[in-house]
Design a protein around this motif. Structure first.
Motif, mmCIF file in Angstrom:
data_model
loop_
_atom_site.group_PDB
_atom_site.id
_atom_site.type_symbol
_atom_site.label_atom_id
_atom_site.label_comp_id
_atom_site.label_asym_id
_atom_site.label_seq_id
_atom_site.Cartn_x
_atom_site.Cartn_y
_atom_site.Cartn_z
ATOM 1 N N TRP A 89 0.815 -1.206 0.000
ATOM 2 C CA TRP A 89 0.000 0.000 0.000
ATOM 3 C C TRP A 89 0.854 1.263 0.000
ATOM 4 C CZ3 TRP A 89 -4.461 -0.835 -1.785
ATOM 5 C CH2 TRP A 89 -5.121 -2.036 -1.536
ATOM 6 N N ASP A 90 2.066 1.181 0.536
ATOM 7 C CA ASP A 90 2.975 2.326 0.460
ATOM 8 C C ASP A 90 3.489 2.546 -0.961
ATOM 9 O OD1 ASP A 90 2.741 2.939 3.110
ATOM 10 O OD2 ASP A 90 4.582 1.935 3.741
ATOM 11 N N SER A 91 3.330 1.541 -1.832
ATOM 12 C CA SER A 91 3.845 1.628 -3.201
ATOM 13 C C SER A 91 2.790 2.048 -4.217
ATOM 14 C CB SER A 91 4.429 0.262 -3.627
ATOM 15 O OG SER A 91 5.429 -0.176 -2.733
ATOM 16 N N ILE A 92 1.565 2.333 -3.752
ATOM 17 C CA ILE A 92 0.452 2.603 -4.659
ATOM 18 C C ILE A 92 0.414 4.073 -5.091
ATOM 19 C CG2 ILE A 92 -2.070 2.691 -4.843
ATOM 20 C CD1 ILE A 92 -0.923 -0.113 -4.972
ATOM 21 N N ASP A 93 0.224 4.282 -6.389
ATOM 22 C CA ASP A 93 -0.108 5.594 -6.946
ATOM 23 C C ASP A 93 -1.491 5.470 -7.590
ATOM 24 O OD1 ASP A 93 2.243 6.884 -6.224
ATOM 25 O OD2 ASP A 93 3.278 6.280 -8.062
ATOM 26 N N VAL A 94 -2.407 6.357 -7.222
ATOM 27 C CA VAL A 94 -3.764 6.329 -7.772
ATOM 28 C C VAL A 94 -3.823 7.237 -8.997
ATOM 29 C CG1 VAL A 94 -6.200 6.808 -7.346
ATOM 30 C CG2 VAL A 94 -4.765 5.830 -5.531
ATOM 31 N N ALA A 95 -4.368 6.718 -10.074
ATOM 32 C CA ALA A 95 -4.423 7.465 -11.334
ATOM 33 C C ALA A 95 -5.287 8.714 -11.181
ATOM 34 C CB ALA A 95 -4.980 6.579 -12.432
ATOM 35 N N PRO A 96 -4.779 9.887 -11.578
ATOM 36 C CA PRO A 96 -5.589 11.111 -11.566
ATOM 37 C C PRO A 96 -6.788 10.989 -12.503
ATOM 38 C CG PRO A 96 -3.243 11.623 -11.792
ATOM 39 C CD PRO A 96 -3.387 10.141 -11.994
ATOM 40 N N ASP A 97 -7.816 11.774 -12.232
ATOM 41 C CA ASP A 97 -9.059 11.683 -12.993
ATOM 42 C C ASP A 97 -8.848 11.936 -14.483
ATOM 43 O OD1 ASP A 97 -10.444 11.105 -10.709
ATOM 44 O OD2 ASP A 97 -11.156 13.162 -10.377
ATOM 45 N N LEU A 117 5.480 5.349 -14.547
ATOM 46 C CA LEU A 117 5.695 5.377 -13.094
ATOM 47 C C LEU A 117 7.119 4.959 -12.753
ATOM 48 C CD1 LEU A 117 2.383 3.791 -11.737
ATOM 49 C CD2 LEU A 117 3.025 6.208 -11.771
ATOM 50 N N ALA A 118 7.618 5.470 -11.647
ATOM 51 C CA ALA A 118 8.963 5.133 -11.195
ATOM 52 C C ALA A 118 9.039 3.651 -10.856
ATOM 53 C CB ALA A 118 9.329 5.973 -9.976
ATOM 54 N N PRO A 119 10.212 3.029 -10.989
ATOM 55 C CA PRO A 119 10.372 1.616 -10.635
ATOM 56 C C PRO A 119 9.899 1.350 -9.205
ATOM 57 C CG PRO A 119 12.329 2.414 -11.765
ATOM 58 C CD PRO A 119 11.465 3.621 -11.508
ATOM 59 N N GLY A 120 9.149 0.282 -9.062
ATOM 60 C CA GLY A 120 8.651 -0.080 -7.744
ATOM 61 C C GLY A 120 7.312 0.521 -7.389
ATOM 62 N N ARG A 121 6.824 1.459 -8.195
ATOM 63 C CA ARG A 121 5.516 2.050 -7.943
ATOM 64 C C ARG A 121 4.434 1.240 -8.653
ATOM 65 N NH1 ARG A 121 5.567 4.424 -3.621
ATOM 66 N NH2 ARG A 121 3.614 5.471 -4.192
ATOM 67 N N ILE A 122 3.261 1.184 -8.064
ATOM 68 C CA ILE A 122 2.150 0.387 -8.575
ATOM 69 C C ILE A 122 0.986 1.322 -8.861
ATOM 70 C CG2 ILE A 122 0.582 -1.530 -8.115
ATOM 71 C CD1 ILE A 122 2.707 -2.417 -5.963
ATOM 72 N N GLY A 123 0.550 1.384 -10.093
ATOM 73 C CA GLY A 123 -0.529 2.278 -10.471
ATOM 74 C C GLY A 123 -1.878 1.580 -10.469
ATOM 75 N N LEU A 124 -2.873 2.201 -9.811
ATOM 76 C CA LEU A 124 -4.229 1.668 -9.766
ATOM 77 C C LEU A 124 -5.223 2.800 -9.969
ATOM 78 C CD1 LEU A 124 -4.099 -0.658 -6.596
ATOM 79 C CD2 LEU A 124 -4.030 -1.397 -8.976
ATOM 80 N N THR A 125 -6.377 2.480 -10.519
ATOM 81 C CA THR A 125 -7.467 3.440 -10.505
ATOM 82 C C THR A 125 -8.057 3.460 -9.090
ATOM 83 O OG1 THR A 125 -9.187 1.844 -11.088
ATOM 84 C CG2 THR A 125 -7.975 2.883 -12.907
#
Length: 298
Positions: A89-97, A117-125
Motif C-alpha cells: 500500500w505504500d507503493s500505490i499511486d492512484v491514477a488522476p481523474d 511510473l517510477a520503478p517499484g511504484r504500482i498504479g491503480l485506478t
C-alpha cells in the motif's frame, strides 16, 4: 512462538537456486518462469483440454498469454501477497481523474501514465484500489488465511523436480513449514457451496496434485494444498479450503496418465486428437434429448 519473517529459510542470502530434498527451488521473475521448458500444472490443464491447443501454445508459441482486467487484478492481489500489506500500500499511486475514461478505467493517456511510473511504484485506478483494499481486508480478517500468510517462510518461489521421470515446474504462491497454499479469486456468491464448479472448470484438482508432488519432493510433510479463496465482489468473503483426498488422488492418476501421453506425443510429434476426422455425435444434456430425471422433471 512468534511468526517468522518472510523468506528466511528458503533463500537466506542469495537468489541462487537452492536444492531442497529432491527438488530445486528458484526465485525468478514470472516472465522467466513461464519460458521454462518443464511441464507445469497449467500445461497439463491445456493439454487435457486440447492436445492441438497445447501444441500451438507451448511448442509453437503462437498463442500469447492473455491479459484481461480480471487477470491484472489477480496479479495485483498476488503482488500484495508477495510484498506484504504495508509495503504494497505504500507503493500505490492512484491514477488522476484526467487519465480515466467515463467508466473509470485507464484511458490511453492513463496507460502512458502507468508505463511512466517510477520503478517499484504500482498504479491503480481509485475503483481498483478500493476493490483490492476491501478484498485484502477480508483475507486478513480470516484467521486461517492470516495465519498462513503470517507464518509463511517464502512467497512466489518456483520449484523444479522429477515426477515419475517427467521434468516438472511450478510456482508456489506461499508456503509455511507445514503446507503450501495458493490464492484463488472467484465470482461465486457462495464459495463454500459452489466453488467446486471452479475446481471442475479450471482443473484446480490437477493443480493440487502437481503442487503436492512438488512439495513432497522438496521435503514438506504430506499434506493437501490449501486454497485461499477470495471473492472479487462484495462482500469479498474469504475462505481457506482443501480438496477431498479422493478428488486429489483421482487427479494425481489423471496427471500421470496425461504426462505419459504427452511424452508419447512429443516423441512421435503427433498432436491431433485421437478422434480427429471421425463423424461424432454431439454430446448434449438430457433435457435437450427429452430425457427426464428421476423425479419426472425435464
Amino acid at each position: 512462538m512468534s511468526p517468522v519473517q518472510i523468506r528466511p529459510l528458503l533463500f537466506p542470502s542469495t537468489t541462487s537456486p537452492v536444492t531442497r530434498g529432491r527438488a530445486v527451488l528458484h526465485r525468478v521473475p514470472a516472465s522467466e518462469y513461464f519460458s521454462w521448458p518443464q511441464t507445469s500444472a497449467s500445461d497439463l490443464k491445456d493439454f487435457n483440454l486440447s492436445s492441438l491447443g497445447y501444441y500451438e501454445r507451448k511448442i509453437l508459441g503462437q498463442v500469447p498469454r492473455k491479459q484481461t482486467p480480471a487477470l491484472k487484478h489477480g496479479e495485483n492481489l498476488h503482488l500484495w501477497h508477495e510484498l506484504g500489506d504495508l509495503q504494497f500500500w505504500d507503493s500505490i499511486d492512484v491514477a488522476p481523474d484526467e487519465f480515466l475514461t467515463a467508466t473509470g478505467n485507464l484511458s490511453k493517456k492513463g496507460e502512458d501514465w502507468l508505463a511512466g511510473l517510477a520503478p517499484g511504484r504500482i498504479g491503480l485506478t481509485a475503483v481498483d484500489r478500493e476493490k483490492l483494499w476491501k478484498q485484502t481486508r477480508q483475507i486478513l480478517a480470516n484467521p486461517s488465511a492470516k495465519q498462513l500468510i503470517d507464518w509463511r517462510i517464502d512467497a512466489e518461489f518456483c520449484a523444479t523436480w522429477d515426477w515419475n521421470g517427467h521434468a516438472m515446474r511450478c510456482r508456489c504462491d506461499g508456503a509455511t513449514d507445514e503446507v503450501w497454499y495458493d490464492l484463488k479469486t472467484t465470482s461465486d456468491t457462495t464459495p463454500l457451496k459452489t466453488f467446486w464448479r471452479s475446481v471442475l472448470d479450471y482443473q484446480y484438482d490437477l493443480q493440487a496434485a502437481v503442487y503436492e508432488s512438488a512439495a513432497e519432493a522438496a521435503g514438506w510433510p504430506p499434506h493437501t494444498l490449501h486454497f485461499i479463496v477470495t471473492q472479487n465482489a462484495p462482500p469479498h468473503a474469504c475462505h481457506v479450503v482443501t480438496l477431498p483426498p479422493s478428488v486429489v488422488a483421482r487427479a494425481r492418476d489423471r496427471a500421470l496418465r496425461l504426462l505419459e501421453e504427452l511424452q508419447l506425443r512429443q516423441e512421435w510429434d503427433s498432436w491431433l486428437p485421437s478422434d480427429y476426422g471421425q463423424v461424432l455425435e454431439l454430446e448434449c444434456p438430457d433435457f435437450m434429448k427429452g430425457v427426464s430425471d428421476d423425479r419426472g422433471e425435464w
